[in-house]
Design an enzyme around this catalytic site. Structure first.
Site, short mmCIF file in Angstrom:
data_model
loop_
_atom_site.label_atom_id
_atom_site.label_comp_id
_atom_site.label_asym_id
_atom_site.label_seq_id
_atom_site.Cartn_x
_atom_site.Cartn_y
_atom_site.Cartn_z
CG ASP A 297 -2.23 0.81 0.90
OD1 ASP A 297 -2.29 1.34 -0.33
OD2 ASP A 297 -3.02 0.74 2.05
CE LYS A 346 -6.44 2.72 0.58
NZ LYS A 346 -5.38 2.73 -0.12
CE LYS A 387 -6.93 10.27 0.88
NZ LYS A 387 -6.21 8.72 0.92
CE LYS A 459 -2.32 4.34 3.38
NZ LYS A 459 -2.58 4.34 2.04
P1 NAD Z 1 -8.00 3.29 -10.14
O1 NAD Z 1 -9.08 2.58 -9.71
O2 NAD Z 1 -8.28 4.64 -10.66
O3 NAD Z 1 -7.18 2.44 -10.81
C1 NAD Z 1 -6.82 0.86 -10.56
C2 NAD Z 1 -7.27 0.17 -12.03
O4 NAD Z 1 -6.94 -1.18 -11.67
C3 NAD Z 1 -8.52 0.58 -12.65
O5 NAD Z 1 -8.08 0.95 -14.00
C4 NAD Z 1 -9.05 -0.96 -12.91
O6 NAD Z 1 -9.52 -1.00 -14.13
C5 NAD Z 1 -7.83 -1.73 -12.55
N1 NAD Z 1 -8.09 -3.30 -12.33
C6 NAD Z 1 -8.68 -3.49 -11.09
N2 NAD Z 1 -8.44 -4.91 -11.01
C7 NAD Z 1 -7.47 -5.31 -11.84
C8 NAD Z 1 -6.91 -6.67 -12.01
N3 NAD Z 1 -7.04 -7.56 -11.46
N4 NAD Z 1 -6.01 -6.68 -13.35
C9 NAD Z 1 -5.70 -5.48 -14.26
N5 NAD Z 1 -6.44 -4.24 -13.80
C10 NAD Z 1 -7.28 -4.04 -12.53
O7 NAD Z 1 -7.10 3.47 -8.61
P2 NAD Z 1 -6.06 4.40 -8.31
O8 NAD Z 1 -6.31 5.50 -7.79
O9 NAD Z 1 -5.19 4.30 -9.48
O10 NAD Z 1 -5.14 3.41 -7.16
C11 NAD Z 1 -4.64 2.31 -7.32
C12 NAD Z 1 -4.51 1.57 -6.08
O11 NAD Z 1 -3.59 2.22 -5.38
C13 NAD Z 1 -5.74 1.39 -5.31
O12 NAD Z 1 -5.99 0.15 -4.50
C14 NAD Z 1 -5.44 2.35 -3.98
O13 NAD Z 1 -6.14 1.95 -3.01
C15 NAD Z 1 -3.77 2.19 -3.96
N6 NAD Z 1 -3.70 3.55 -3.56
C16 NAD Z 1 -3.59 4.64 -4.18
C17 NAD Z 1 -3.17 5.60 -3.38
C18 NAD Z 1 -3.12 7.30 -4.13
O14 NAD Z 1 -3.44 7.43 -5.03
N7 NAD Z 1 -2.86 8.31 -3.32
C19 NAD Z 1 -2.70 5.84 -1.99
C20 NAD Z 1 -2.39 4.37 -1.47
C21 NAD Z 1 -2.94 3.33 -2.15
#
Ligand code: NAD
Length: 503
Positions: A297, A346, A387, A459
């Site tokens: 994470d 999360k 956010k 994290k």
């Molecule tokens: P998002 O929803 O915009 O992008 C995720 C992508 O993953 C989507 O396009 C979805 O279609 C694809 N996906 C889902 N399952 C899949 C699979 N099995 N195989 C291939 N593709 C798949 O999300 P995001 O904002 O880009 O964040 C991505 C991840 O990062 C999330 O899990 C989020 O919790 C984690 N994260 C983000 C942040 C941040 O943006 N600040 C911080 C910590 C963690």
């Protein structure tokens, strides 16, 4: 004396070359050509990372109401922060700083060849527009560079084909039901994980070959999955995991298939989401194959600050008694997290961040349970990727008093996450090349495959079985700095500064 000798492959190569070169000038080691495969390439993070690196590579500039902007790497430890190397002897012990990226040879992020998978088939230019993270004038210009440099489009006269993700593994049981309509680009063989894993392996090999890459790193930035309940005979050993995949066991998450495929292709895997992908069997597989793993994470905004503030409160001798965290966000990640099982993943990773601070406090005070800690995340479409995070810290202070500290963070989530993704990849690639030798060993060894040195960006850091988890940001950064320093023969950072204290 350092207990270990650490050295990067380049330094050894340069030393060897210098020893043999007629003029004694070190020959620069060739920079490896590195590919990055993102799981969830078409998401907010994946599309923002790709477009931002193209903007760097093509030196794009864009206008907003407040003027002209150029690409930067703000928020990246390796690209935008410095390391104090030592002090000048000539002027009042003034410190000498160098960019972290210059301490050792590191890959240049804009040289990364990026590819990957998504269950949504949108080309990257459309995915970037859908994410609505980057300014419009930049989106407009960078779209023409979101094309595949190694392929031509059969339909239009020699034009480059648009960048498009490979089909992803979709299992509706692992991400929120609200993601179903996005899943228009999925691998065949539903319910047959072994075959799906084999396809991901073939994808990694194909990508490496197509782009003539030396090495590839796989980074999960897909949606948060629900966690799997740890099951003996399914998740505890590589053999059990392989058998479970062959028997189409339901408790094998898509993320585990990508990670297994990566390790079997000798490709490091990093988990940027909170679910428990790095199962015991997977960690053992990484150790058997000597291929690095890191997770879990991205530690981007609120949690990063939390790991600083909790450290501060406890180090100051205060007693935190409660910590309440509220978030609302309106991006697809927030939509997915509005489902209970995914939110639970999360919540666990966000909660863990105060654990070592709690342990530190417990040693000295009657505070065994640690502070009360609640985490709330709400989906609010109107705020998009911007956010909002509100945290309240209450601590007991001197003689029965109370101290309340409240923070309010507003930020585009992906603009915080992408620099961390860059650091994770740059450092993962570097640490694959670092070897160490103990005084009593005859050869150089690689670092432990469970790459806990990347904890600063994560994290809920996964660490080797015998190691303690460190969540506090300061110590995490110092560990990184010290290992870089050791690689160039410098002593660890030491704030003693006896030269300024001796009478
Ligand atoms: P998002 O929803 O915009 O992008 C995720 C992508 O993953 C989507 O396009 C979805 O279609 C694809 N996906 C889902 N399952 C899949 C699979 N099995 N195989 C291939 N593709 C798949 O999300 P995001 O904002 O880009 O964040 C991505 C991840 O990062 C999330 O899990 C989020 O919790 C984690 N994260 C983000 C942040 C941040 O943006 N600040 C911080 C910590 C963690």
């Amino acid at each position: 004396m350092l207990p270990h000798t650490l050295v990067s492959d380049e330094r050894r190569a340069a030393a060897a070359a210098a020893a043999t070169a007629p003029n004694g000038v070190p020959t620069p080691a060739p920079t490896p050509r590195i590919g990055l495969m993102l799981v969830g390439w078409g998401g907010n993070n994946g599309s923002t990372l790709t477009a931002a690196l193209k903007a760097h590579a093509h030196q794009l500039t864009w206008r907003s109401a407040d003027g002209v902007h150029t690409p930067n790497y703000l928020g990246s430890l390796t690209q935008a922060s410095t390391v104090a190397l030592g002090t000048k002897s000539t002027s009042h012990n003034e410190k000498v700083y160098v960019p972290m990226k210059d301490v050792l040879p590191m890959l240049d992020p804009k040289d990364l060849v990026i590819g990957g998978w998504d269950i949504s088939g949108a080309p990257l230019a459309n995915a970037m527009r859908r994410a609505a993270v980057l300014p419009w004038d930049l989106q407009r210009q960078v779209a023409e560079f979101l094309v595949d440099d190694a392929a031509t489009d059969a339909t239009s006269d020699g034009a480059r084909a648009p960048l498009r993700p490979l089909a992803g593994i979709y299992d509706a049981d692992y991400v929120a039901l609200n993601q179903r309509e996005r899943a228009d680009h999925v691998l065949p063989f539903p319910g047959q994980p072994w075959l799906q894993m084999a396809q991901i392996r073939a994808d990694i090999r194909g990508f490496k070959q197509k782009h003539a890459l030396d090495r590839v790193i796989v980074l999960w930035t897909g949606n948060t999955e629900r966690c799997v309940p740890l099951m003996v005979g399914v998740h505890d050993t590589p053999r059990a995991m392989f058998r479970a995949m062959q028997q189409n066991h339901a408790e094998i998450a898509p993320s585990v298939l990508y990670a297994t495929a990566a390790l079997l292709e000798d490709t490091p895997f990093i988990n940027g989401s909170p679910q428990n992908t790095l199962l015991p069997g997977l960690q053992t597989l990484a150790q058997i194959r000597g291929v690095p793993l890191a997770g879990d994470d991205f530690k981007s905004g609120q949690t990063k600050l939390k790991s600083v503030l909790m450290d501060f409160l406890v180090s100051a001798g205060l007693k935190p008694v409660s910590l309440a965290s509220y978030n609302h966000l309106g991006n697809n990640d927030g939509h997915n997290l509005s489902s209970t099982a995914q939110f639970r993943s999360k919540e666990v990773s966000k909660r863990g961040v105060v654990e070592d601070v709690r342990v530190a406090a417990r040693e000295n005070f009657d505070h065994a349970a640690g502070p009360d800690h609640i985490i709330v995340i709400k989906y609010m479409p109107a705020v998009g990727d911007s956010k909002r995070a509100i945290d309240e810290y209450v601590s007991d202070i001197f003689m029965g008093g109370k101290h309340t500290l409240t923070t309010y963070n507003v930020c585009e989530d992906s603009l915080l996450a992408v620099p961390l993704m860059i650091d994770l990849v740059v450092l993962m690639e570097l640490f694959q090349r670092v070897k160490y030798q103990t005084v009593d060993a005859d050869g150089f060894q690689p670092l432990h495959p469970i790459a806990s040195l990347l904890s600063y960006m994560l994290k809920a850091p996964v660490v080797p079985a015998r190691a303690a988890v460190v969540n506090a940001l300061g110590p995490q950064r110092r560990a990184l700095e010290n290992i870089l320093r050791a690689c160039v023969g410098l002593q660890p950072v030491n704030e003693l500064e006896l030269e300024n204290k001796a009478y």
